[in-house]
Design a protein around this motif. Sequence first.
Motif, PDB file in Angstrom:
ATOM      1  N   GLN A  46       2.043   9.480  -5.145  1.00 16.00           N
ATOM      2  CA  GLN A  46       2.461  11.057  -4.246  1.00 16.00           C
ATOM      3  C   GLN A  46       3.219  11.275  -5.788  1.00 16.00           C
ATOM      4  OE1 GLN A  46       4.820  10.896  -1.622  1.00 16.00           O
ATOM      5  NE2 GLN A  46       4.098  12.188  -0.649  1.00 16.00           N
ATOM      6  N   LYS A  47       4.212  10.756  -6.996  1.00 11.03           N
ATOM      7  CA  LYS A  47       4.810  11.002  -7.739  1.00 11.03           C
ATOM      8  C   LYS A  47       4.595  11.654  -9.127  1.00 11.03           C
ATOM      9  CE  LYS A  47       7.385   8.882 -11.215  1.00 11.03           C
ATOM     10  NZ  LYS A  47       7.679   7.969 -12.551  1.00 11.03           N
ATOM     11  N   LYS A  48       3.100  11.182  -9.078  1.00 11.26           N
ATOM     12  CA  LYS A  48       1.848  11.840  -9.998  1.00 11.26           C
ATOM     13  C   LYS A  48       1.304  12.716  -9.436  1.00 11.26           C
ATOM     14  CE  LYS A  48      -2.389  10.620 -12.214  1.00 11.26           C
ATOM     15  NZ  LYS A  48      -3.577  10.007 -12.569  1.00 11.26           N
ATOM     16  N   GLU A  75       0.791  -1.342  -0.089  1.00 15.23           N
ATOM     17  CA  GLU A  75      -0.138  -0.302  -0.031  1.00 15.23           C
ATOM     18  C   GLU A  75       0.858   0.941  -0.268  1.00 15.23           C
ATOM     19  OE1 GLU A  75      -3.616   2.530  -0.164  1.00 15.23           O
ATOM     20  OE2 GLU A  75      -2.629   0.374  -1.283  1.00 15.23           O
ATOM     21  N   ILE A  76       1.913   1.313   1.161  1.00 13.22           N
ATOM     22  CA  ILE A  76       2.703   2.334   0.955  1.00 13.22           C
ATOM     23  C   ILE A  76       3.186   2.844  -0.311  1.00 13.22           C
ATOM     24  CG2 ILE A  76       5.120   3.345   1.601  1.00 13.22           C
ATOM     25  CD1 ILE A  76       4.294   2.165   4.485  1.00 13.22           C
ATOM     26  N   ILE A  77       3.777   1.408  -1.044  1.00 10.11           N
ATOM     27  CA  ILE A  77       4.336   1.388  -2.562  1.00 10.11           C
ATOM     28  C   ILE A  77       3.462   2.025  -3.468  1.00 10.11           C
ATOM     29  CG2 ILE A  77       4.835   0.123  -4.090  1.00 10.11           C
ATOM     30  CD1 ILE A  77       6.305  -1.404  -2.262  1.00 10.11           C
ATOM     31  N   ARG A  78       2.050   2.264  -3.415  1.00 11.65           N
ATOM     32  CA  ARG A  78       1.207   2.577  -4.220  1.00 11.65           C
ATOM     33  C   ARG A  78       0.902   3.862  -3.987  1.00 11.65           C
ATOM     34  NH1 ARG A  78      -4.183   3.893  -4.193  1.00 11.65           N
ATOM     35  NH2 ARG A  78      -4.319   4.289  -2.459  1.00 11.65           N
ATOM     36  N   LEU A  79       0.641   4.218  -2.511  1.00 12.21           N
ATOM     37  CA  LEU A  79       0.986   5.594  -2.823  1.00 12.21           C
ATOM     38  C   LEU A  79       1.979   6.030  -2.970  1.00 12.21           C
ATOM     39  CD1 LEU A  79      -1.119   4.990   1.579  1.00 12.21           C
ATOM     40  CD2 LEU A  79      -1.439   6.425  -0.604  1.00 12.21           C
ATOM     41  N   LYS A  94      10.888  -4.670  -0.710  1.00 10.55           N
ATOM     42  CA  LYS A  94       9.868  -3.906  -0.698  1.00 10.55           C
ATOM     43  C   LYS A  94      10.447  -2.610   0.062  1.00 10.55           C
ATOM     44  CE  LYS A  94       5.991  -6.997  -1.414  1.00 10.55           C
ATOM     45  NZ  LYS A  94       5.218  -7.389  -1.234  1.00 10.55           N
ATOM     46  N   SER A  95      11.018  -2.590   1.263  1.00 11.28           N
ATOM     47  CA  SER A  95      11.267  -1.566   2.006  1.00 11.28           C
ATOM     48  C   SER A  95      12.722  -0.862   1.169  1.00 11.28           C
ATOM     49  CB  SER A  95      12.927  -2.007   3.667  1.00 11.28           C
ATOM     50  OG  SER A  95      11.247  -2.645   4.290  1.00 11.28           O
ATOM     51  N   ILE A  96      13.462  -1.197   0.331  1.00 12.25           N
ATOM     52  CA  ILE A  96      14.307  -0.510  -0.228  1.00 12.25           C
ATOM     53  C   ILE A  96      14.160  -0.171  -1.089  1.00 12.25           C
ATOM     54  CG2 ILE A  96      16.386  -1.271  -1.704  1.00 12.25           C
ATOM     55  CD1 ILE A  96      16.968  -3.514  -0.044  1.00 12.25           C
ATOM     56  N   GLN A 136      11.745   5.325  -3.986  1.00  5.61           N
ATOM     57  CA  GLN A 136      10.812   6.099  -4.656  1.00  5.61           C
ATOM     58  C   GLN A 136      10.648   7.129  -2.973  1.00  5.61           C
ATOM     59  OE1 GLN A 136       7.364   3.026  -3.741  1.00  5.61           O
ATOM     60  NE2 GLN A 136       6.984   3.094  -5.639  1.00  5.61           N
ATOM     61  N   GLU A 137      10.777   6.992  -2.289  1.00  5.16           N
ATOM     62  CA  GLU A 137      11.047   8.304  -1.362  1.00  5.16           C
ATOM     63  C   GLU A 137      11.895   9.069  -1.042  1.00  5.16           C
ATOM     64  OE1 GLU A 137       9.474   8.901   1.387  1.00  5.16           O
ATOM     65  OE2 GLU A 137       7.415   7.152   1.310  1.00  5.16           O
ATOM     66  N   ALA A 138      13.123   8.785  -2.134  1.00  3.50           N
ATOM     67  CA  ALA A 138      14.137   9.961  -2.561  1.00  3.50           C
ATOM     68  C   ALA A 138      13.793  10.472  -3.695  1.00  3.50           C
ATOM     69  CB  ALA A 138      15.451   8.557  -2.928  1.00  3.50           C
ATOM     70  N   ARG A 139      13.244   9.978  -4.689  1.00  3.03           N
ATOM     71  CA  ARG A 139      12.827  10.389  -6.153  1.00  3.03           C
ATOM     72  C   ARG A 139      11.808  11.330  -5.538  1.00  3.03           C
ATOM     73  NH1 ARG A 139       9.467   6.613  -7.865  1.00  3.03           N
ATOM     74  NH2 ARG A 139       7.803   7.337  -6.889  1.00  3.03           N
ATOM     75  N   ASN A 140      10.298  10.980  -4.608  1.00  2.00           N
ATOM     76  CA  ASN A 140       9.775  11.903  -4.219  1.00  2.00           C
ATOM     77  C   ASN A 140       9.830  13.116  -3.181  1.00  2.00           C
ATOM     78  OD1 ASN A 140       7.488   9.909  -5.648  1.00  2.00           O
ATOM     79  ND2 ASN A 140       6.570   9.590  -3.941  1.00  2.00           N
ATOM     80  N   LYS A 141      10.996  13.156  -2.576  1.00  2.00           N
ATOM     81  CA  LYS A 141      11.558  14.203  -2.233  1.00  2.00           C
ATOM     82  C   LYS A 141      12.104  14.839  -2.768  1.00  2.00           C
ATOM     83  CE  LYS A 141      15.300  15.760   0.711  1.00  2.00           C
ATOM     84  NZ  LYS A 141      16.578  15.486   1.335  1.00  2.00           N
TER      85      LYS A 141
END
Length: 158
Positions: A30-32, A22-26, A100-102, A107-112
């Motif tokens: 968020q990227k979108k 679910e976090i991956i989906r979110l 999945k955590s990696i 994803q978090e770095a990209r979104n930041k």
Amino acid sequence: MADTYLAIMLQSLKKKEKVLDEIIRLNDLQKKELTELSTPVDDFDKTVEDKSACIDQLNQLDSGFEKLYAQVEEELKGNKEQYADIIKEMQQRIRSITDKSIMIQAQEARNKDLMMQKFTTVKKHAKDVRANSKAITGYYKTMTHSGYMESRYMDGKK
């Protein structure tokens, strides 16, 4: 007793995988939202709140897992052969969770980075709007205070 705890621990790992999915989906959502200009801020805020709820759920699952493991740790170490199948399945789940955590960290770095770009763009836009507003205000002040001039004839006679 240990079998019940191990079953609960395995169920906890399965739930953790679902929460990570679910976090991956979110994160993708968020990227979108960060790349589309027309996305309302409220939608982005909702996504952040949903992710926060998922993270809280992960923390609860981790806490429960650790407590259960502390209760069955001695039994597992003493009877590895008896619990080999469930230990193997738990190890596979933990590897999947780690992968999945990696992925989430990436994803978090990209979104930041996307968020920093968006903030820079918004800040520049606000600065441009202020500058334009200031120029327009200055123009109107100049025009309204330019003073009233008497009408004169073209030849300069009164």
